[in-house]
Design an enzyme around this catalytic site. Structure first.
Site, short mmCIF file in Angstrom:
data_model
loop_
_atom_site.label_atom_id
_atom_site.label_comp_id
_atom_site.label_asym_id
_atom_site.label_seq_id
_atom_site.Cartn_x
_atom_site.Cartn_y
_atom_site.Cartn_z
N GLU A 259 -7.66 -13.47 -12.44
CA GLU A 259 -6.28 -13.46 -11.96
C GLU A 259 -5.77 -14.87 -11.71
O GLU A 259 -4.65 -15.07 -11.27
CB GLU A 259 -6.15 -12.60 -10.69
CG GLU A 259 -7.20 -12.87 -9.64
CD GLU A 259 -7.26 -11.79 -8.55
OE1 GLU A 259 -6.30 -11.03 -8.40
OE2 GLU A 259 -8.28 -11.72 -7.85
N HIS B 104 0.81 -1.21 0.00
CA HIS B 104 0.00 0.00 0.00
C HIS B 104 0.84 1.26 0.00
O HIS B 104 0.45 2.27 -0.53
CB HIS B 104 -0.97 -0.04 1.16
CG HIS B 104 -1.99 -1.10 0.97
ND1 HIS B 104 -1.88 -2.33 1.55
CD2 HIS B 104 -3.09 -1.13 0.21
CE1 HIS B 104 -2.89 -3.08 1.16
NE2 HIS B 104 -3.64 -2.38 0.35
N ASP C 127 -1.28 -10.81 -10.13
CA ASP C 127 -1.46 -12.18 -9.65
C ASP C 127 -1.47 -13.17 -10.81
O ASP C 127 -0.92 -14.26 -10.70
CB ASP C 127 -2.75 -12.30 -8.83
CG ASP C 127 -2.52 -11.90 -7.37
OD1 ASP C 127 -1.36 -12.03 -6.92
OD2 ASP C 127 -3.47 -11.47 -6.71
N CYS D 191 -6.34 -4.33 -15.11
CA CYS D 191 -6.17 -3.45 -13.96
C CYS D 191 -4.87 -3.71 -13.21
O CYS D 191 -4.61 -3.11 -12.19
CB CYS D 191 -7.35 -3.54 -13.00
SG CYS D 191 -7.39 -5.08 -12.10
#
Lengths: 604, 89
Positions: free
Chosen positions: A445, A204, A469, A516
């Site tokens: 993913e 993050h 992923d 994404c």
């Protein structure tokens, strides 16, 4: 200019030192380092005046209250996720914070010996710790760490509110680790950049730094041990480097790159209002990936078509899992949706597990193949249902889509839809208004889903391909593992093939599909993706202008040809050269910048 | 004043959980409560104190109670020691 040369002169005698890490947020920062000790809290010892005693005691008491509150939240989460056995450790820590002997002793030290609170705390705890450590029992030696945890928590809370003002504005913050909250805090002090000992590219902190446009380099092992506050440094977010005492030559190179990047950003501002269209007039939709409500303004600022991925994990973390109930969630979702309406917001349901935020004591041998995403949500309806309700309620406030994370089996979608239907029935019965046709999508993913995209496309309204992923699962590579990191290739022919397969399946069924993952924010990949048939990209907002620049220099026929060629290239270096060459021919000014940013690192 | 001798019977010793149990139980009574081991005495209502005893299985402890409800307090605390804190003996 004068001041700058003085800087360089005074450091001429010192030797240039280079530390390598991982660049996670681009840009160049040049300035003084500020060492932010987050984990290793510095405990100073000083005498306080009579007049300060009462304030020091109440500061201590406030720290105790805050620490108890924190522990209460942690205990609750641990209790829910792991049962009372594990929660017991935190309960015991709470008891320590209520220990009268301890509290009285600290207060007495402040009042009678005029110790400052941190020192008084440490004095008491260190005596207790040394007794446990001297016991000769391994178990009790280890439990001494519980006391250390309590001490750290207290001292951190004692300094809360003080740390911020302690940070020098216009400095480069160096720390062993940073939380996303730290970065938000720092950005208010105009920090130039940040560097850490640890962290991962999708952590993050990295996402946050990119969102705020603060250059960041992580994973510079032991950087905090080798640097002091006030050291003059260059932080290279492009190549993941920190240079202490840069030579005149290094500095000149970096100043040039800094200017060049600044120009690029200026040019990009001009791109914001322009349409995201290929040369032959095809529209490529560019969406934002976000995870903080504070970032919502960036959607307009960088000219995004909407929010392609709103990660909700952080909302839970910031608000506390227990306090963030349906009502509180609804308030957030509503505010976000209505502030960017009529543009669409895509909320991804709580995606826990993998490397993300399961309580520290919940350990799996193989978290990426374990309990995560929808697997957790289906096991924990008490997490899923309130979030679904809150999201459904927000559908009346603006366009909203729901994205389900980490699907690997068809059965999971069926189960999920059953629960969604139950919630909708409940709403209908209670006459709560909501959008009956709220689009439901899944993250693609896991290769199992991509390969059967045809079948999955019948069940949902849209796809979002999470390339981070997907690459890990497809190529069996943990990108955080240095031994194999070079095998992590998002543009390998296997990856491009599976993306193509997914995009084509979606196209046939007439559902939208977007990319994404990080691949979406890589300008080198943009043309190839368009060539594979991708029409929607979702990336951190600061990347969008650059992506748009490439979009506007592409023709579909050329992109298709490029994709076809790259699909045959198995050598990463050859592939890279091919893509660089393509950029050189199609977006020459951008190419110049790319070369410059690489050249700078070659020089040093 | 009441003085009792007890042994730590459970395998794991006076670790975090039993220490919490003792402290919680002791807090129900107004009497002062001290524990000593090998001449080192701590306040039995302090969890940090209890943990610094680092008492392992088999350790002998001296419990001292003094106050209005000392009889009940001694009875209650001795009982949880005898039961080995509900853990494996």
């Amino acid at each position: 200019m004068r001041q700058e040369s003085t800087y360089a002169d005074s450091f001429e005698s010192k030797k240039e030192r280079i530390y390598d890490g991982l660049g996670v947020s681009r840009g160049i920062a040049i300035g003084p380092a500020y060492l932010y000790a987050r984990d290793e809290l510095h405990i100073d010892q000083h005498q306080i005046d009579d007049s300060e005693i009462d304030e020091e005691v109440s500061r201590f008491k406030r720290a105790v209250t805050r620490s108890l509150k924190e522990l209460g939240k942690i205990t609750a989460v641990a209790q829910e996720k792991l049962g009372s056995q594990s929660a017991g450790i935190f309960e015991a820590q709470s008891l320590m914070l209520k220990d009268e002997t301890f509290l009285t002793s600290v207060e007495e030290r402040i009042r009678n010996s005029h110790n400052n609170a941190s020192f008084a705390i440490q004095s008491f705890i260190s005596v207790s710790r040394s007794r446990m450590e001297a016991s000769g029992s391994e178990y009790f030696q280890e439990r001494a760490n519980d006391l250390l945890d309590v001490q750290d928590r207290l001292i951190r809370n004692l300094h809360r509110g003080k740390l911020l003002s302690a940070i020098e504005p216009n400095s480069i913050v160096i720390s062993s680790n940073l939380t996303a909250a730290d970065i938000i805090l720092f950005s208010r002090r105009n920090i130039l950049g940040c560097a850490t000992d640890f962290g991962g590219p999708t952590s993050h902190v990295s996402l946050m730094a990119r969102g705020l446009g603060v250059p960041a380099v992580i994973n510079i092992k032991k950087v905090t041990k080798n640097i002091e506050t006030g050291d003059f440094v260059v932080l290279d977010g492009f190549n993941g480097r920190l240079i202490v005492n840069p030579s005149e030559r290094t500095l000149t190179g970096y100043r040039r790159l800094q200017e060049r990047y600044q120009e690029l950003l200026e040019n990009e501002k001009a791109l914001v209002p322009l349409a995201s269209e290929t040369l032959d007039g095809e529209c490529i939709l560019l969406y934002s990936n976000l995870e903080f409500q504070e970032e919502v303004d960036l959607v307009g600022k960088y000219g995004a078509h909407g929010i392609g991925l709103f990660r909700t994990e952080f909302l839970f973390l910031m608000n506390g899992f227990h306090d963030y109930d349906e009502e509180a969630q609804y308030q957030t979702y509503k505010e976000i949706v209505s502030s960017i309406s009529p543009k669409v917001t895509t909320f991804r349901l709580l995606d826990l597990g993998g490397d993300k935020m399961l309580p520290m004591s919940h350990r799996e041998h193989n978290p990426f193949l374990g309990w995560r995403g929808i697997r957790i949500l289906l096991d924990k309806p008490e997490l899923l249902r309130p979030q679904l309700k809150a999201l459904l309620r927000a559908t009346v406030d603006g366009p909203l889509r729901i994205l389900v994370p980490m699907v690997s089996h068809l059965k999971e979608i069926e189960q999920f839809k059953r629960i969604l239907e139950e919630v909708k029935d409940e709403f209908r019965a209670k006459e709560i208004p909501f959008d009956e046709d709220v689009p439901i999508g899944i993250m693609v993913e896991v290769p199992a889903v991509a390969i059967m995209a045809n079948r999955f496309a019948e069940e949902v309204d849209f796809f979002s391909i999470g390339t981070n992923d997907l690459t890990q699962y497809m190529l069996a590579v943990d990108r955080g593992n240095n031994m194999v990191a070079d095998l992590y290739q998002e543009l390998s022919p296997s990856m491009l093939s599976i993306i193509k397969l997914t995009v084509e399946a979606a196209e046939r069924k007439g559902i939208p599909v977007s990319i994404c993952g990080e691949l979406a924010s890589n300008p080198l990949a943009t043309a190839v993706l368009i060539g594979l048939g991708v029409k929607e990209l979702s990336a951190s907002p600061t990347f969008l202008p650059e992506i748009k620049r490439v979009v506007r220099s592409v023709r579909r026929s050329e992109a298709e040809l490029l994709a076809k060629e790259v699909l045959q290239i198995f050598d990463a270096e050859v592939r890279r050269k091919k893509l660089m060459k393509w950029i050189r021919n199609h977006a020459p000014d951008y190419y110049a910048f790319l070369c410059e940013s690489e050249g700078s690192s070659a020089e040093t | 004043m009441i003085v009792e001798q007890v042994q730590v019977r459970n395998q794991a010793g006076l670790h975090t959980r039993p220490a919490s149990m003792i402290v919680r139980e002791a807090a129900r009574f107004s009497s002062d409560f001290f524990i000593s081991k090998d001449g080192y005495e701590i306040n039995g209502k302090s969890i940090i104190g209890v943990m610094t005893l680092a008492a392992e299985q088999g350790a002998t402890l001296t419990l001292t109670f003094e106050g209005e409800d000392e009889v009940d307090a001694a009875k209650a605390i001795v009982k949880i020691f005898e039961e080995g804190f509900g853990e494996e003996l």
